[in-house]
Design a protein around this motif. Structure first.
Motif, PDB file in Angstrom:
ATOM      1  N   LEU A 122       0.848  -1.189   0.000  1.00 30.36           N
ATOM      2  CA  LEU A 122       0.000   0.000   0.000  1.00 30.36           C
ATOM      3  C   LEU A 122       0.880   1.234   0.000  1.00 30.36           C
ATOM      4  CD1 LEU A 122      -2.867   1.239   0.248  1.00 30.36           C
ATOM      5  CD2 LEU A 122      -2.541   1.175   2.718  1.00 30.36           C
ATOM      6  N   THR A 123       0.711   2.069  -1.001  1.00 34.03           N
ATOM      7  CA  THR A 123       1.466   3.313  -1.092  1.00 34.03           C
ATOM      8  C   THR A 123       0.626   4.427  -0.493  1.00 34.03           C
ATOM      9  OG1 THR A 123       2.495   2.528  -3.129  1.00 34.03           O
ATOM     10  CG2 THR A 123       2.666   4.883  -2.652  1.00 34.03           C
ATOM     11  N   VAL A 124       1.213   5.147   0.476  1.00 29.39           N
ATOM     12  CA  VAL A 124       0.508   6.217   1.186  1.00 29.39           C
ATOM     13  C   VAL A 124       1.286   7.502   0.985  1.00 29.39           C
ATOM     14  CG1 VAL A 124      -0.304   7.013   3.431  1.00 29.39           C
ATOM     15  CG2 VAL A 124      -0.344   4.583   2.902  1.00 29.39           C
ATOM     16  N   SER A 125       0.577   8.571   0.589  1.00 30.70           N
ATOM     17  CA  SER A 125       1.208   9.883   0.427  1.00 30.70           C
ATOM     18  C   SER A 125       0.848  10.759   1.621  1.00 30.70           C
ATOM     19  CB  SER A 125       0.732  10.553  -0.857  1.00 30.70           C
ATOM     20  OG  SER A 125       1.169   9.824  -1.967  1.00 30.70           O
ATOM     21  N   ALA A 126       1.864  11.236   2.310  1.00 30.25           N
ATOM     22  CA  ALA A 126       1.671  12.126   3.451  1.00 30.25           C
ATOM     23  C   ALA A 126       1.760  13.571   2.979  1.00 30.25           C
ATOM     24  CB  ALA A 126       2.710  11.846   4.523  1.00 30.25           C
ATOM     25  N   GLU A 127       1.114  14.468   3.721  1.00 27.66           N
ATOM     26  CA  GLU A 127       1.090  15.868   3.285  1.00 27.66           C
ATOM     27  C   GLU A 127       2.372  16.607   3.611  1.00 27.66           C
ATOM     28  OE1 GLU A 127      -1.076  18.173   7.004  1.00 27.66           O
ATOM     29  OE2 GLU A 127      -2.202  17.777   5.202  1.00 27.66           O
TER      30      GLU A 127
END
Length: 185
Positions: A122-127
């Motif tokens: 799972l690829t998660v983009s943080a702000e």
């Protein structure tokens, strides 16, 4: 009754009983005799004997207990459809992306967004880079929450990315080195 005009008394087993006791005893004996003949007697009426259903025939009504023909919740019907068609893995993957806020919580969902799920990663983009660092520190807890919500094996690892910096490379040719950043103050 006797033929010579005399009235006969009660039978021997009812002798000694009077009034209502005699009536109750006679009623109990009549009910017992009806039951021994296969009739169901209750409160003054005789119910017809019930027949067993013929072999291979099903009854048409479901009765008071749960039955497969009873109305089912929509979620149970869709879950059964997904299992019968072999879509369970795809549905679980979609629920990770679609229910992200309920799976990980509102605080994390406000600052991180899942972008893709491929082969259990799972690829998660943080702000921000700070949020990316925080998510890397609690990566084991996030995997446990996801596994509890959608099942084991759907997400095996997390790839947490910070914000993407703008690219200074424009065009086919570029100059090696620090580029235009060295001119800022």
């Amino acid at each position: 009754m006797s033929t010579d005009g005399e009235t006969a008394g009660p039978p021997d087993h009812l002798a000694g009983l009077t009034g209502m006791d005699m009536v109750r005893r006679a009623l109990e004996e009549a009910r017992g005799a009806a039951r021994s003949q296969g009739k169901d007697v209750g409160r003054g009426r005789v119910a017809p004997a019930r027949r067993a259903p013929a072999a291979g025939r099903r009854r048409r009504w479901s009765g008071p207990g749960p039955d497969v023909r009873d109305p089912q919740p929509f979620s149970a019907a869709t879950r059964d459809l997904a299992q019968s068609r072999g879509w369970s893995k795809q549905v679980a993957e979609g629920s990770v992306l679609g229910q992200w806020a309920t799976v990980v919580g509102d605080q994390i969902a406000d600052h991180a967004v899942p972008t893709s799920l491929r082969d259990g990663v799972l690829t998660v983009s943080a702000e921000s880079t700070a949020w990316a660092t925080q998510l890397r520190m609690v990566q084991a807890q996030l995997l446990a929450k996801i596994a509890a919500a959608v099942g084991d094996g759907v997400v095996t690892s997390l790839k947490i990315q910070g914000p993407v910096a703008p690219s200074w490379r424009k065009g086919n040719r570029s100059v090696p080195g620090r580029g235009p950043r060295d001119t800022y103050g």
